[in-house]
Design an enzyme around this catalytic site. Structure first.
Site, short mmCIF file in Angstrom:
data_model
loop_
_atom_site.label_atom_id
_atom_site.label_comp_id
_atom_site.label_asym_id
_atom_site.label_seq_id
_atom_site.Cartn_x
_atom_site.Cartn_y
_atom_site.Cartn_z
N THR A 160 -15.31 29.89 14.85
CA THR A 160 -14.08 29.66 15.90
C THR A 160 -13.62 30.82 16.36
OG1 THR A 160 -12.06 28.45 15.68
CG2 THR A 160 -12.55 29.30 13.84
N HIS A 192 -9.57 17.66 16.03
CA HIS A 192 -9.40 17.46 17.33
C HIS A 192 -10.02 16.31 17.99
CE1 HIS A 192 -8.80 22.19 17.74
NE2 HIS A 192 -7.80 21.72 17.35
N VAL A 214 -15.71 18.09 18.38
CA VAL A 214 -15.57 16.63 18.68
C VAL A 214 -17.03 16.36 18.94
CG1 VAL A 214 -13.48 17.07 19.84
CG2 VAL A 214 -15.44 17.23 21.21
N CYS A 270 -8.64 0.05 27.65
CA CYS A 270 -8.11 -0.30 26.34
C CYS A 270 -8.36 -1.68 26.09
CB CYS A 270 -6.64 -0.08 26.35
SG CYS A 270 -5.85 -0.51 24.84
N ASN A 290 -19.19 34.53 11.54
CA ASN A 290 -18.83 34.39 13.05
C ASN A 290 -20.08 35.34 13.65
OD1 ASN A 290 -18.09 34.59 15.90
ND2 ASN A 290 -16.04 33.62 15.34
#
Ligand code: APR
Length: 275
Positions: A211, A126, A108, A168, A236
């Site tokens: 990940t 995400h 994100v 909002c 990784n």
């Protein structure tokens, strides 16, 4: 490594999509703590919270401003970070394969976008920490966290002035971070569920990077791509369940993503001269 590069080159020569699925490890060398690493913890009052407890709708419902404080702190960390060599390599791959390549990211932090990955080829499954949306879902629209909202330090609380900004723009109710929380579900309009599943079903190549294989849609991507016959490679620094799958496919690369991504993407898009 050479066997992995050869497998990627051969798979990319076949028809089908070329997918890269990224997680927090890809931004580790930009200085952003991974979720499940030790630096991911957060203290509220006398208690230490794990991200899995705070990144939930339930936490937001019961202590929204503590959750916002955590996100405003992390937003500052992300804003100060710079894209690294892995992000930049994936921009080159997108440019080289405009019709075949898609980047699916759990991150994100916005670093893929800031590096230059095109929106049309990038699927943040995400969410995005720089965006907010209505906490009551009066609309699916997202909006940038307003400029006047400050970054917070560890332990700092959200001020009344900031609370007044985190609303909002449509209904005036409370805003929330535009991220997918652990107790929420993927969907297409906000998190590209159907698009990403469809891409995985057409994959000839899938590179998974950074990940820990703890979330649902990445599992679907890997499973669907495997079923489609894709060559799967896992990058990784540690073993993980996707590595087990990749080991019997394209192979595993146990190295920091930023140090190897350029070689992997070049194996995909630079065709050896023939004839
Ligand atoms: N290069 C490659 N991999 C790395 C590096 C690196 N430099 N540093 C760490 N890693 C690996 C770790 O070994 C670990 O497997 O990155 C992984 C990070 O795992 P997590 O912190 O669990 O992050 P991620 O898998 O992206 O989390 C998935 O869960 O918390 C939610 O929604 C959040 O998007 C997040 C999702």
């Amino acid at each position: 490594m050479q066997a992995v590069l050869d497998a990627l080159g051969a798979a990319a020569a076949r028809p089908g999509k070329v997918l890269v699925l990224t997680g927090a490890g890809v931004s580790a060398e930009s200085g952003i703590p991974t979720f499940r690493g030790k630096e991911g913890y957060w203290t509220i009052g006398a208690r230490e919270y794990h991200p899995q407890e705070l990144a939930t709708y339930e936490a937001f419902r019961t202590m929204p401003w503590n959750v916002w404080a955590w996100y405003l702190y992390r937003r500052g960390v992300c804003r100060r970070a710079e894209p690294n060599a892995a992000h930049r390599a994936l921009v080159r791959l997108a440019a080289a394969l405009p019709d075949r390549f898609a980047l699916v990211t759990q991150n994100v932090d916005g670093l893929h976008r800031r590096a230059g990955s095109p929106d049309a080829q990038t699927f943040p499954i995400h969410g995005d920490i720089t965006l907010a949306r209505c906490a009551d879902d009066c609309t699916l629209d997202r909006f940038p966290v307003p400029d006047g909202v400050p970054e917070l330090g560890k332990g700092e609380e959200v001020s009344e002035e900031t609370k007044a900004l985190l609303v909002c723009p449509r209904c005036g109710g409370m805003a929330r971070p535009h991220v997918l929380w652990f107790d929420e579900s993927y969907d297409e309009p906000r998190f590209h569920l159907d698009t990403v599943r469809r891409l995985a079903m057409q994959a000839a190549v899938l590179v998974v990077a950074g990940t820990s294989a703890q979330t649902n849609l990445p599992w679907q991507v890997v499973t669907l791509a495997a079923r489609a016959g894709a060559v799967i490679v896992d990058v990784n620094v540690e073993d993980n369940p996707f590595g087990d799958i990749a080991a019997s496919s394209g192979g595993v690369v146990r190295a920091p993503a930023a140090t190897v991504m350029d070689r992997l993407v070049e194996a995909i898009y630079i065709r050896p001269a023939t004839g």
